[in-house]
Design an enzyme around this catalytic site. Sequence first.
Site, PDB file in Angstrom:
ATOM      1  N   CYS A  89      -2.319   4.039  21.330  1.00 39.45           N
ATOM      2  CA  CYS A  89      -1.701   4.901  20.306  1.00 39.45           C
ATOM      3  C   CYS A  89      -0.275   5.190  20.763  1.00 39.45           C
ATOM      4  O   CYS A  89      -0.022   6.189  21.425  1.00 39.45           O
ATOM      5  CB  CYS A  89      -2.488   6.192  20.140  1.00 39.45           C
ATOM      6  SG  CYS A  89      -4.235   5.964  19.793  1.00 39.45           S
ATOM      7  N   PRO A  92       5.717   7.766  19.309  1.00 38.10           N
ATOM      8  CA  PRO A  92       7.000   7.115  19.040  1.00 38.10           C
ATOM      9  C   PRO A  92       7.537   6.245  20.175  1.00 38.10           C
ATOM     10  O   PRO A  92       8.594   5.667  20.053  1.00 38.10           O
ATOM     11  CB  PRO A  92       7.934   8.305  18.796  1.00 38.10           C
ATOM     12  CG  PRO A  92       7.382   9.385  19.670  1.00 38.10           C
ATOM     13  CD  PRO A  92       5.893   9.221  19.607  1.00 38.10           C
ATOM     14  N   GLY A  94       7.445   7.095  23.857  1.00 37.11           N
ATOM     15  CA  GLY A  94       7.803   7.680  25.146  1.00 37.11           C
ATOM     16  C   GLY A  94       6.990   7.108  26.289  1.00 37.11           C
ATOM     17  O   GLY A  94       7.532   6.675  27.313  1.00 37.11           O
ATOM     18  N   ASN A 163      -0.982  21.416  20.224  1.00 36.73           N
ATOM     19  CA  ASN A 163      -0.952  22.663  20.992  1.00 36.73           C
ATOM     20  C   ASN A 163       0.141  23.581  20.456  1.00 36.73           C
ATOM     21  O   ASN A 163       1.074  23.142  19.784  1.00 36.73           O
ATOM     22  CB  ASN A 163      -0.721  22.354  22.475  1.00 36.73           C
ATOM     23  CG  ASN A 163       0.611  21.683  22.728  1.00 36.73           C
ATOM     24  OD1 ASN A 163       1.658  22.325  22.688  1.00 36.73           O
ATOM     25  ND2 ASN A 163       0.596  20.370  22.979  1.00 36.73           N
ATOM     26  N   ARG A 183     -13.620  11.083  16.967  1.00 44.02           N
ATOM     27  CA  ARG A 183     -12.750   9.898  16.951  1.00 44.02           C
ATOM     28  C   ARG A 183     -12.292   9.543  18.369  1.00 44.02           C
ATOM     29  O   ARG A 183     -12.214   8.363  18.724  1.00 44.02           O
ATOM     30  CB  ARG A 183     -11.537  10.154  16.042  1.00 44.02           C
ATOM     31  CG  ARG A 183     -10.641   8.935  15.870  1.00 44.02           C
ATOM     32  CD  ARG A 183      -9.654   9.113  14.736  1.00 44.02           C
ATOM     33  NE  ARG A 183      -8.699   8.020  14.662  1.00 44.02           N
ATOM     34  CZ  ARG A 183      -8.939   6.846  14.095  1.00 44.02           C
ATOM     35  NH1 ARG A 183     -10.118   6.625  13.529  1.00 44.02           N
ATOM     36  NH2 ARG A 183      -8.026   5.895  14.078  1.00 44.02           N
ATOM     37  N   CYS A 206      -2.736  16.087  24.296  1.00 40.27           N
ATOM     38  CA  CYS A 206      -1.886  17.270  24.471  1.00 40.27           C
ATOM     39  C   CYS A 206      -2.572  18.503  23.890  1.00 40.27           C
ATOM     40  O   CYS A 206      -1.942  19.521  23.640  1.00 40.27           O
ATOM     41  CB  CYS A 206      -0.505  17.057  23.843  1.00 40.27           C
ATOM     42  SG  CYS A 206      -0.508  16.848  22.049  1.00 40.27           S
TER      43      CYS A 206
END
Length: 272
Positions: A89, A92, A94, A163, A183, A206
């Site tokens: 996954c 973007p 990082g 979060n 999932r 996160c």
Amino acid sequence: MAIATVETQYIRVNTLKITPKELKGRLKSKGVKLEDTFLDYMFKVKGAPFSMGATPEYLFGYYYLQSISSTIPPLVLNPSNTDAVLDMCSAPGGKTTHLSQLMNNKGVVVANELNRKRMRSLKSNIYRMGITNTILLNMDALRLKKFNMLFDKILLDAPCTGNPIKDKNRVVSKRDIRYCALRQKNMLNVGIDMLKEGGEIVYSTCSPEIEENEDVIEYILNTRRDIELVDVGEFKNDLKGINVIEGKVGGTLKVVPPNEPFFIAKLRKIKN
């Protein structure tokens, strides 16, 4: 020149293009105040007279803006420059670009993303940072097994409920948490199936929710005989300046506020 205050912000130096010392000098000359962290290529931004996402250095791909917590999963995975790595996954980008940086732009990273719109930012960041060892996929991670590929290392930074530090307006129901947890379990099972024997997978979120973190790991350990937990508890000793504790499952890590919350666990594929 006045220095504008900023919210807690970090930059990860792209060592494929520039050294931390050179970038620090360039930004300092423009009035940016930086503070060292536990990573020699990660700086905390203490002040800047402009947006850190609008500098020539950013556009040149010399650095990436990301939370310091999110650098931990790739470090724990610790890929080599000969590994075949899957980022399940990835947008973007990082952690994807960090993995490539750790691999010195060698080996191969298969970066998958379900959301077509988020693929644009992933592609943009990969090109901007000069990453050349990455193959992009746009599909549901639950269907990746159809390619019949096996990997040395896998990163599953799973979609989660988030979060309150990342999203101050976060409102999450128990139903949201249960949906994500189901999932996440399914995605982790798929990832394990795609590991070579002896290969390793890092699972992270996160989210601060136990149902999305420790409960997922306990479920996997209780339902599969081909996986073992790799103790990464000692890793917290290297994370100077980060508020990190051991998770409720021994051998896992949890980053807690004031840092952005993160949960990190590492599993190894063994002979069934």
